[in-house]
Write a protein that holds these residues in place. Structure first.
Motif, PDB file in Angstrom:
ATOM      1  N   HIS A  60      -9.359   5.705   6.777  1.00 20.16           N
ATOM      2  CA  HIS A  60      -9.189   5.091   8.095  1.00 20.16           C
ATOM      3  C   HIS A  60      -8.181   3.948   8.032  1.00 20.16           C
ATOM      4  N   GLY A  61      -8.369   3.068   7.055  1.00 15.74           N
ATOM      5  CA  GLY A  61      -7.447   1.937   6.919  1.00 15.74           C
ATOM      6  C   GLY A  61      -6.031   2.383   6.636  1.00 15.74           C
ATOM      7  N   GLY A  62      -5.892   3.413   5.799  1.00 22.63           N
ATOM      8  CA  GLY A  62      -4.562   3.926   5.498  1.00 22.63           C
ATOM      9  C   GLY A  62      -3.871   4.497   6.716  1.00 22.63           C
ATOM     10  N   ILE A  63      -4.620   5.232   7.532  1.00 24.91           N
ATOM     11  CA  ILE A  63      -4.050   5.787   8.769  1.00 24.91           C
ATOM     12  C   ILE A  63      -3.632   4.661   9.708  1.00 24.91           C
ATOM     13  N   ALA A  64      -4.462   3.607   9.791  1.00 22.37           N
ATOM     14  CA  ALA A  64      -4.127   2.489  10.668  1.00 22.37           C
ATOM     15  C   ALA A  64      -2.821   1.834  10.244  1.00 22.37           C
ATOM     16  N   GLN A  65      -2.669   1.600   8.947  1.00 24.26           N
ATOM     17  CA  GLN A  65      -1.428   0.989   8.476  1.00 24.26           C
ATOM     18  C   GLN A  65      -0.252   1.942   8.623  1.00 24.26           C
TER      19      GLN A  65
ATOM     20  N   GLY B  95     -12.785  13.664 -13.258  1.00 20.28           N
ATOM     21  CA  GLY B  95     -12.117  14.579 -12.337  1.00 20.28           C
ATOM     22  C   GLY B  95     -11.625  13.907 -11.079  1.00 20.28           C
ATOM     23  N   VAL B  96     -11.587  12.569 -11.053  1.00 21.26           N
ATOM     24  CA  VAL B  96     -11.190  11.860  -9.838  1.00 21.26           C
ATOM     25  C   VAL B  96      -9.674  11.703  -9.764  1.00 21.26           C
ATOM     26  N   LYS B  97      -9.189  11.592  -8.537  1.00 16.12           N
ATOM     27  CA  LYS B  97      -7.814  11.216  -8.250  1.00 16.12           C
ATOM     28  C   LYS B  97      -7.854  10.010  -7.315  1.00 16.12           C
ATOM     29  N   GLY B  98      -6.765   9.273  -7.243  1.00 13.01           N
ATOM     30  CA  GLY B  98      -6.753   8.093  -6.387  1.00 13.01           C
ATOM     31  C   GLY B  98      -6.936   8.450  -4.928  1.00 13.01           C
ATOM     32  N   GLY B  99      -7.675   7.589  -4.187  1.00 10.12           N
ATOM     33  CA  GLY B  99      -7.930   7.893  -2.788  1.00 10.12           C
ATOM     34  C   GLY B  99      -7.612   6.782  -1.812  1.00 10.12           C
ATOM     35  N   ALA B 100      -7.138   5.635  -2.308  1.00  9.65           N
ATOM     36  CA  ALA B 100      -7.009   4.463  -1.437  1.00  9.65           C
ATOM     37  C   ALA B 100      -5.743   4.456  -0.596  1.00  9.65           C
ATOM     38  N   GLU B 101      -4.739   5.258  -0.960  1.00 16.49           N
ATOM     39  CA  GLU B 101      -3.444   5.152  -0.293  1.00 16.49           C
ATOM     40  C   GLU B 101      -3.022   6.436   0.408  1.00 16.49           C
ATOM     41  N   THR B 102      -3.935   7.390   0.476  1.00 15.65           N
ATOM     42  CA  THR B 102      -3.573   8.727   0.963  1.00 15.65           C
ATOM     43  C   THR B 102      -3.031   8.701   2.396  1.00 15.65           C
ATOM     44  N   GLY B 103      -3.783   8.074   3.308  1.00 15.59           N
ATOM     45  CA  GLY B 103      -3.352   8.042   4.705  1.00 15.59           C
ATOM     46  C   GLY B 103      -2.058   7.287   4.896  1.00 15.59           C
ATOM     47  N   THR B 104      -1.898   6.196   4.154  1.00 10.82           N
ATOM     48  CA  THR B 104      -0.671   5.399   4.270  1.00 10.82           C
ATOM     49  C   THR B 104       0.551   6.197   3.859  1.00 10.82           C
TER      50      THR B 104
ATOM     51  N   ARG C  84       0.797  -1.229   0.000  1.00 10.54           N
ATOM     52  CA  ARG C  84       0.000   0.000   0.000  1.00 10.54           C
ATOM     53  C   ARG C  84       0.833   1.285   0.000  1.00 10.54           C
ATOM     54  N   GLY C  85       0.840   1.945  -1.124  1.00 10.98           N
ATOM     55  CA  GLY C  85       1.638   3.148  -1.328  1.00 10.98           C
ATOM     56  C   GLY C  85       2.820   2.909  -2.237  1.00 10.98           C
ATOM     57  N   ALA C  86       3.441   1.719  -2.112  1.00 14.23           N
ATOM     58  CA  ALA C  86       4.448   1.215  -3.047  1.00 14.23           C
ATOM     59  C   ALA C  86       5.489   2.249  -3.460  1.00 14.23           C
ATOM     60  N   GLY C  87       6.310   2.670  -2.509  1.00 11.75           N
ATOM     61  CA  GLY C  87       7.398   3.592  -2.808  1.00 11.75           C
ATOM     62  C   GLY C  87       7.091   5.031  -2.479  1.00 11.75           C
ATOM     63  N   ARG C  88       5.817   5.423  -2.563  1.00 12.86           N
ATOM     64  CA  ARG C  88       5.475   6.813  -2.246  1.00 12.86           C
ATOM     65  C   ARG C  88       5.535   7.098  -0.750  1.00 12.86           C
ATOM     66  N   PRO C  89       5.175   6.156   0.143  1.00 11.35           N
ATOM     67  CA  PRO C  89       5.393   6.445   1.569  1.00 11.35           C
ATOM     68  C   PRO C  89       6.858   6.676   1.899  1.00 11.35           C
ATOM     69  N   GLU C  90       7.743   5.887   1.275  1.00  9.37           N
ATOM     70  CA  GLU C  90       9.168   6.051   1.521  1.00  9.37           C
ATOM     71  C   GLU C  90       9.642   7.443   1.088  1.00  9.37           C
ATOM     72  N   SER C  91       9.211   7.871  -0.099  1.00  6.82           N
ATOM     73  CA  SER C  91       9.642   9.172  -0.606  1.00  6.82           C
ATOM     74  C   SER C  91       9.063  10.314   0.211  1.00  6.82           C
ATOM     75  N   THR C  92       7.803  10.188   0.596  1.00 10.45           N
ATOM     76  CA  THR C  92       7.176  11.234   1.408  1.00 10.45           C
ATOM     77  C   THR C  92       7.863  11.350   2.756  1.00 10.45           C
ATOM     78  N   LEU C  93       8.217  10.216   3.339  1.00 15.85           N
ATOM     79  CA  LEU C  93       8.935  10.241   4.617  1.00 15.85           C
ATOM     80  C   LEU C  93      10.254  10.998   4.472  1.00 15.85           C
ATOM     81  N   ILE C  94      10.976  10.759   3.380  1.00 14.52           N
ATOM     82  CA  ILE C  94      12.269  11.417   3.177  1.00 14.52           C
ATOM     83  C   ILE C  94      12.106  12.924   3.060  1.00 14.52           C
ATOM     84  N   VAL C  95      11.238  13.375   2.140  1.00 10.83           N
ATOM     85  CA  VAL C  95      11.167  14.817   1.886  1.00 10.83           C
ATOM     86  C   VAL C  95      10.548  15.554   3.068  1.00 10.83           C
TER      87      VAL C  95
END
Length: 802
Positions: free
Chosen positions: A682-687, A739-748, A384-395
Motif C-alpha cells: 500500500h505504501g509503495g503504491i502511494a509513493q 525462500g523469501v524475496k524482498g517485498g518492501a519496494e515492489t509497488g514503488t 525507496r527503490g533506489a534506481g530500480r523505479p527509474e530502470s523499470t520506467l525506462i524498459v
C-alpha cells in the motif's frame, strides 16, 4: 480491498496462527499509536543545548567573509562554529562509499564534503555556520546576526543544464560536470542488433527529483561523555552501525569503541536516513567543544533544504525490433543527477538500478552507459527503490512505445519477449542472473484480477461522463538483499527470549515479523519475545535495513541463531532426560525421543541453563544461559517481481487525472506476514502515485528551491486512491533458506509505469506517445489543449452565410 493470494496459512491446532505465514497485527502499534514511542526528539539530556544551522540562500557562491561577532553577543549563546573551526580541530570529511573500483571509467571525481561549507557554497541549504545556545530561539536569533559575504557564481540546477556545452562547472576538475562513467553490456553486439532491426524506436524518459518526506523529520542529540571519553549520538538514523563506522574511520578517527550510536523508534526513512548527515557530525563536534549535550531538530521546511533527495535521472533509450515485435537489442544512455557532493550512498541508485534495465525480457543484446553528473543541488541518496523505479520506467515505457509503433497489443509484445521458467537461471544481456520467476503467469493473474478484457465497457461508461479513460500495465523485476548480517537470540532465567537484531525497522514491522519466525522455529509464545535493535552497545554489529534486505538477510541469520539454540538445547535436554542427543527430535518447543516417553520443553531447558542448582549437573558451557548467534550473506541476491495495472480517468476540460483502478500481483517468495506485506505494498503504491502525478523537487535556473514546503511540493492524499486489488504469487527462491524475496519496494518500482501508461493510453486520441511525470493537470491540459483547439469547429464569420 480485494485480495487474491496463493499464500497458504497453516492453522495451529485450533489456536490462532502466529508463525510464518500468519497475518499477525503489528505488535509495536499499540505503543506507537498511544504516544509511548521513543523517538530521538523525545529525549532531553541534562544541560542540553540546542543547535541551529545557518544555511546558504544561494546555490553557488564564494564565501568571502563570515563575521560571527554580533552573534556571539546574543544571550544564551555557547558557540558559533564555522568550517574554519572544524578544520582547525582536525575532523574529517563525509565519505562516498558507493562507487566500486570496478567501474569501467576506472576512476571518479572525489568531492570534499565537510559538514559546513568552506570557501564555496554549492547548493541552496548548504550549512555555513552552526550556532549553539541554551534555547532554539536564542540560537536562531544569533544566526540572524551572522554576516556572510557571498560572491555569486554561475549555477547549474538540472542535469540538462549541467551537460550542456559550455555549462558552468560545479567542480573545476570534473569536466562536463561528470563524476564517473560506467558501462554495462556489449556495445558491439548491440550495434549489430540495431543494424539488423526492422524498426527502431527511441524516447527521452525522465524520472524527476523527489523528496523522501518521512513522517519524522531528521533529528539527533550528540554528547561527548568526558568521563567515559566516549562520543554518544542518539539519532533518527536507520543505520546506526554504519554511522558509527563512518564516524570512527572517516570523521573523528578514534577507535569505534569510543563511539556509541542509538536509534530508537524511527518515524520512516525510505532510504533517505541510511547514511550520515552533516548535522549528526555537528552535534558531536559541538558537544566536545562546549562540554554539554547538543540537540538539533529539523522542521519540515529545513528538511526540504537539507535532506538528501532521490531519483533525478535523464535517459535516452533506443530499442531495436523485428517486424513481429521481437526485441533484438536495447541501448540506454543515462545521466543521473548526483547533486553537488558525494554522500555515502550517492552513486548507489544509478549503479545498482541500471542492472535491472533488461526487466523481465530476454533481450539478446544491450548496452548501457551511466553518467554520474554534478549539479548545484542537494546531494542524492537512496530513496525507496533506489534506481530500480527509474530502470523499470525506462524498459516498460519502451515496451509500450514499441507496441504503439508496431501497432501491437501491449500485453502481447511483453509476452513475446518474456523470459520463461524453462530458461531459468537466466543471465541477462547486461550480466544479471535471475534464479527464478514466472513472469507470464504473474502477468496473466494480474490481468484477470484487473478484469482486463472488460475494459471497453468501463471506457464507454467514462466517456458517457465526458471523461477519458486509459489503462496501463507494467511487469517489473528488481534486485533485493545485499551484504551480510548477524542476529542474536538470548533466553533469560525465566524463559523469556530477546532478539538482538542487526537490521533496523523504521516502519517495516520487524518487532512483529522476527518474533513470528522465532515462534515458528522454537515455539516460544510471542508475548515472551522481546525485540531489541538500533543500539551499537547492545548489538555487536549490524548493517541496518535498505534494499528490501531484512527478511532475507536478517531472517536467514535469525534461522541460524535458532538452529544454534536448538543444537545447544539438545545437549541440555539429553542430560535432563538421560537420552542420547541423537535420539531426541525437536518440534514446537519440545524435545522428545521416538517413543514419546522422554520429553522436555525448551522453556525448561533454558531455565536449567541459568539455575543455581540445576536438576542434573551441566558442563560449564551449558550452565551459563542459552543463546544463539546466526549469520547470513546475500550472495547471490534475490529478484522480487510482479505485475501492476492502473486505470485512470482524465477530465479533458481541466487535465485532472484520477486513479480509478490499482491492481497488482507480486512474487516475493515466502510470505512471512501477509498483513504486513500488504501494508508495505500500500505504501509503495502511494509513493508511486505521488511520483507519477504530483511530487517533484523544483529549482529555478539559478538553483533556488521552489518547492520548500508542502504548499509547493504536492503529496498524495487518501482521497487520491481507489480500493486496491492485490494478489500474491509466491515462487520461493533457493538463494536463502527461507525462500523469501524482498517485498518492501515492489509497488514503488512496479506501479509508476502502469500509471504513466494508462495516462498515455487515455490521451492517445491527441497523439500522445509519452509523457513524463509528474503528470499534473496543468501538464495534461497544456499537452492536449492545442490539439483540442485545432480540432474545434471554427465559428462562421458574420455575413458569409447563405
Amino acid at each position: 480491498m480485494k485480495i487474491e493470494s496463493d499464500v497458504v496459512l497453516r492453522p495451529e491446532s485450533g489456536v490462532q496462527a502466529q508463525g510464518i505465514g500468519a497475518p499477525v497485527p503489528r505488535l509495536e502499534d499499540p505503543r506507537l499509536l498511544t504516544g509511548r514511542g521513543a523517538y530521538a526528539d523525545d529525549f532531553t539530556l541534562p544541560g542540553q543545548a540546542r543547535g541551529y544551522v545557518l544555511r546558504s540562500p544561494v546555490a553557488h557562491a564564494r564565501i568571502l567573509d563570515i563575521d560571527v561577532s554580533e552573534a556571539l553577543e546574543v544571550e544564551g549563546v555557547y558557540a558559533v562554529l564555522t568550517a574554519e573551526d572544524y578544520e582547525q580541530d582536525g575532523w574529517g570529511m563525509i565519505p562516498c562509499i558507493s562507487i566500486p573500483p570496478t567501474i569501467t571509467g576506472k576512476t571518479y571525481h572525489r568531492t570534499p564534503f565537510p559538514p559546513l561549507a568552506k570557501d564555496r557554497v554549492l547548493a541552496v541549504g548548504s550549512g555555513v555556520a552552526f550556532v549553539v545556545a541554551d534555547t532554539l530561539e536564542h540560537a536562531m536569533d544569533a544566526a540572524e546576526r551572522i554576516k556572510v559575504e557571498y560572491e555569486a557564481l554561475p549555477a547549474v540546477a538540472s542535469v540538462e543544464a549541467a551537460i550542456a556545452d559550455g555549462a558552468p562547472l560545479v567542480w573545476p576538475e570534473a569536466q562536463g560536470n561528470r563524476c564517473f562513467v560506467h558501462e554495462l553490456g556489449n556495445a558491439e553486439a548491440t550495434e549489430k542488433a540495431f543494424e539488423q532491426a526492422d524498426r527502431v524506436v527511441s524516447e527521452r524518459i525522465v524520472s524527476q527529483r523527489l523528496a523522501g518526506n518521512p513522517l519524522e523529520p531528521r533529528n539527533c542529540i550528540g554528547h561527548f561523555n568526558e568521563g567515559a571519553q566516549q562520543y554518544q549520538l542518539r539519532s533518527s538514523t536507520a543505520n546506526p552501525h554504519r554511522i558509527k563506522l563512518i564516524l570512527a574511520e572517516h570523521i573523528i578517527r578514534v577507535p569505534a569503541n569510543r563511539i556509541h550510536v542509538i536509534a530508537g523508534d524511527i518515524g520512516g526513512g525510505f532510504g533517505t536516513k541510511g547514511g550520515i548527515y552533516p548535522e549528526e557530525i555537528l552535534v558531536l563536534w559541538a558537544s566536545k567543544r562546549i562540554g554539554r549535550p547538543v540537540k538539533w531538530v529539523s522542521d519540515r521546511s529545513e528538511s526540504f533544504l537539507s535532506d538528501f533527495n532521490g531519483r533525478d535521472q535523464l535517459a535516452f533509450a533506443e530499442m531495436a525490433l523485428k517486424g513481429d515485435g521481437t526485441v533484438l537489442g536495447m541501448r540506454v544512455r543515462l545521466y543521473h543527477n548526483l547533486g553537488c557532493q558525494l554522500g555515502p550512498s550517492t552513486a548507489h541508485p544509478p549503479l545498482v538500478g541500471s542492472r535491472m534495465l533488461a526487466g523481465v525480457y530476454a533481450f539478446p543484446a544491450m548496452h548501457v552507459e551511466i553518467n554520474g553528473i554534478f549539479t548545484n543541488t542537494r546531494t542524492l541518496t537512496t530513496y525507496r527503490g533506489a534506481g530500480r523505479p527509474e530502470s523499470t520506467l525506462i524498459v516498460e515505457r519502451m515496451m509500450d512505445i514499441a507496441a504503439e509503433a508496431l501497432q501491437m497489443d501491449r500485453v502481447e509484445i511483453r509476452r513475446l519477449n518474456m523470459i520463461t521458467p524453462a530458461q531459468m537461471p537466466f543471465r541477462t544481456a547486461i550480466g544479471e542472473t535471475y534464479d527464478n520467476g514466472e513472469f507470464e503467469a504473474i502477468m496473466d493473474q494480474t490481468l484477470r484480477l484487473a478484469e482486463w478484457d472488460s475494459f471497453d465497457a468501463r471506457r464507454e461508461a467514462s466517456a458517457a461522463k465526458g471523461l477519458l479513460r486509459g489503462r496501463g500495465v507494467s511487469v517489473y523485476i528488481e534486485v533485493s538483499a545485499t551484504l551480510s548480517d548477524r542476529m542474536e537470540i538470548r533466553f533469560d532465567a525465566t524463559g523469556g527470549l530477546t532478539i538482538f537484531a542487526g537490521t533496523v525497522s523504521y516502519g517495516q514491522g520487524h518487532e512483529t515479523s522476527f518474533p513470528q519466525m522465532v515462534h515458528e522455529w522454537l515455539g516460544v509464545p510471542l508475548d515472551q519475545i522481546r525485540y531489541v535493535q538500533g543500539d551499537t552497545e547492545k548489538i555487536a554489529n549490524g548493517r541496518g535495513s535498505f534494499g528490501s534486505r531484512s527478511m532475507t538477510v536478517g531472517g536467514s541469520a535469525l534461522l541460524g541463531a535458532c538452529q544454534e539454540v536448538i543444537a545447544k538445547g539438545r545437549r541440555v535436554a539429553a542430560i535432563l532426560t538421560g537420552c542420547d542427543e541423537s535420539a531426541l527430535s525437536f518440534e514446537k518447543g519440545v524435545y522428545r525421543d521416538a517413543s514419546g516417553e522422554h520429553t522436555v520443553t525448551l522453556d525448561r531447558v533454558a531455565r536449567a541453563t541459568y539455575a543455581w542448582a540445576s536438576p542434573k549437573p551441566l558442563p560449564a558451557d551449558l550452565w551459563n544461559g542459552l543463546e544463539g548467534r546466526g549469520f547470513f550473506s546475500a550472495n547471490p541476491q534475490n529478484y522480487p517481481n510482479g505485475c501492476y495495472v492502473a486505470e485512470v480517468e482524465i477530465d479533458p476540460e481541466t487535465g485532472e487525472v484520477t486513479l480509478v483502478e490499482a491492481v497488482g500481483v507480486d512474487d516475493v517468495g515466502t510470505v512471512v506476514n501477509p498483513l504486513l506485506l500488504e501494508g508495505q505494498i500500500h505504501g509503495g503504491i502511494a509513493q508511486a502515485l505521488g511520483q507519477a502525478l504530483k511530487e517533484q523537487i523544483v529549482h529555478d535556473i539559478d538553483g533556488q528551491l521552489l518547492t520548500g514546503s508542502f504548499t509547493d511540493y504536492a503529496m498524495p492524499k487518501a482521497k487520491d486512491f481507489p480500493r486496491f486489488k492485490l494478489g500474491f504469487r509466491p515462487v520461493p527462491t533457493k538463494t536463502n533458506p527461507l525462500g523469501v524475496k524482498g517485498g518492501a519496494e515492489t509497488g514503488t518500482i512496479g506501479f509508476p509505469p502502469a500509471v504513466i501508461g494508462a495516462i498515455v493510453d487515455a490521451l492517445k486520441p491527441f497523439g500522445v506517445v509519452h509523457i513524463d511525470g509528474p503528470v499534473t493537470a496543468q501538464k495534461v491540459w497544456q499537452t492536449i489543449n492545442p490539439v483540442r483547439q485545432a480540432s474545434a469547429p471554427q465559428a462562421t464569420p458574420a455575413g458569409t452565410g447563405d
